[in-house]
Design a protein around this motif. Structure first.
Motif, mmCIF file in Angstrom:
data_model
loop_
_atom_site.group_PDB
_atom_site.id
_atom_site.type_symbol
_atom_site.label_atom_id
_atom_site.label_comp_id
_atom_site.label_asym_id
_atom_site.label_seq_id
_atom_site.Cartn_x
_atom_site.Cartn_y
_atom_site.Cartn_z
ATOM 1 N N ASP A 147 1.732 -61.234 -13.513
ATOM 2 C CA ASP A 147 1.100 -61.102 -12.420
ATOM 3 C C ASP A 147 -0.164 -60.088 -12.408
ATOM 4 O O ASP A 147 0.032 -59.296 -13.336
ATOM 5 N N HIS A 188 4.815 -65.998 -3.422
ATOM 6 C CA HIS A 188 5.486 -65.218 -4.385
ATOM 7 C C HIS A 188 6.930 -64.599 -3.932
ATOM 8 O O HIS A 188 7.659 -64.385 -4.637
ATOM 9 N N ASP A 202 3.381 -65.470 -11.317
ATOM 10 C CA ASP A 202 2.367 -65.393 -10.227
ATOM 11 C C ASP A 202 1.124 -65.835 -11.008
ATOM 12 O O ASP A 202 0.679 -65.145 -11.921
ATOM 13 N N ASP A 253 3.170 -55.810 -6.818
ATOM 14 C CA ASP A 253 3.877 -56.426 -6.131
ATOM 15 C C ASP A 253 5.205 -55.412 -5.849
ATOM 16 O O ASP A 253 6.400 -55.949 -5.433
HETATM 17 MN MN LIG Z 1 2.808 -61.618 -7.058
#
Ligand SMILES: [Mn+2]
Ligand SMILES: N=C(N)NCCCCNCCCN
Ligand SMILES: [Mn+2]
Length: 326
Positions: free
Chosen positions: A167, A143, A250, A171
């Protein structure tokens, strides 16, 4: 030969002469490319509207490995897709004119590529594609690559845009395992660029990320909320502050029951039709400037993940085709 596609017996026959050196881009590419949906429908670069950009880069994943094998697995699986889309009632590939670019930032074969080099190659390649008027769908790869993609749109775009992130993970760490370019930090890099973000299906984060979400009032659409609120799609879309959006997917945002082939699976993710309904609304209500589909890490003896990822890419192309009236 480095990058030559020789994996498993079910691989498609491709005309190497036709695809050798077909890339018009600056960055050195792998020798052979598996064309998305197969060679019969592959457009020339010049005629293409959609460019699939494989980025088989992996350096910082922390649990299951294998994201560098994601792009070829997805492309190989795409050969099995029907051209006809039952929802959109047409053969999308006839209008979309799809070209599959050569791989960039390829770490298969053990090459060490620094995060900086990967990000620069990604940014420069995508900038060239934007200049040529292409709609780019990048396929990863880990990613962290998304920072380079978003950087290219930031450089080229005069208008602001929001990064919509699907996702399991926030993150949003400043740094992880000694690197600010770890895949667990990608959205922090994007928040640091000053871009608005909309994280969707989030269900795994640390205290630092929870604090940042509160401090910056990031409008997270939690997976818990999605499971309980049938109106989540309209609510999510209403929070987007710009007309233009970049979509980063993601694949661990999807429920691991249908997407086991990811490095860090988390229970409680998006289901297929919920994801598609959200994406279709997003393409209908906003101008999507580009997309990526990241973190596919194929599982041995199952093709579910790569086939689902390939179909997702085709749905993105379909929704863009509809939005552009191609
Ligand atoms: Mn991610
Ligand atoms: N974006 C991601 N895939 N992030 C994964 C983060 C891994 C957190 N491990 C935490 C272990 C703590 N004991
Ligand atoms: Mn994730």
């Amino acid at each position: 030969m480095a990058g030559l596609y020789t994996q498993n017996s079910s691989c498609v026959k491709i005309n190497l002469k036709k695809f050798f050196g077909a890339s018009p881009m600056l960055v050195q590419t792998s020798a052979a490319v598996i064309p998305f949906l197969g060679s019969e429908i592959q457009a020339s670069y010049k005629a293409s509207r959609v460019v699939i950009l494989p980025i088989p880069y992996e350096a910082t994943t922390t649990y299951r490995k294998g994201t560098e094998n994601g792009p070829d697995a997805l492309l190989e699986a795409s050969i099995q897709l029907e051209y006809y889309d039952d929802e959109l009632e047409r053969e999308i590939c006839k209008d979309a004119r799809i070209y599959t670019h050569g791989a960039i930032a390829d770490t298969r074969g053990g090459q060490q590529i620094s995060a900086q080099t990967m990000l620069t190659d990604t940014r420069d390649t995508v900038s060239g594609l934007i200049d040529d008027g292409k709609f780019v769908i990048a396929i990863g790869g880990e990613h962290s690559i998304t920072t380079g993609l978003v950087d290219a749109y930031r450089q080229k775009s005069h208008e602001p845009f929001t990064v919509v992130q699907i996702d399991a993970h926030g993150d949003l760490r400043h740094e992880y395992e000694g690197s600010i370019y770890n895949h667990a930090c990608v959205m922090r890099r994007i928040v640091d660029m000053g871009l608005p973000t909309l994280p969707v299906a989030i269900r795994s984060l640390c205290q630092e990320e929870a604090d940042l979400i509160k401090q910056k009032s990031i409008p997270v659409i939690w997976a818990r909320h999605i499971a309980q609120n049938p109106h989540w799609i309209e609510e999510a879309i209403a929070t987007i502050p710009t007309e233009r959006v970049f979509i980063t997917i993601d694949l661990d945002g999807i429920d691991p029951a249908s997407m086991p082939g990811v490095g860090t699976p988390e229970p409680g993710g998006l289901h297929w039709y919920a994801l598609l309904t959200f994406l279709r609304r997003l393409f209908e209500t906003h101008q999507v400037i580009g997309c990526d589909v990241m973190e596919l890490a194929p599982v041995v003896d199952s093709v579910v993940s790569q086939f689902t990822a390939a179909k997702l890419v085709y749905k993105l192309i379909g929704y863009q085709t509809l939005a552009q009236r191609w």
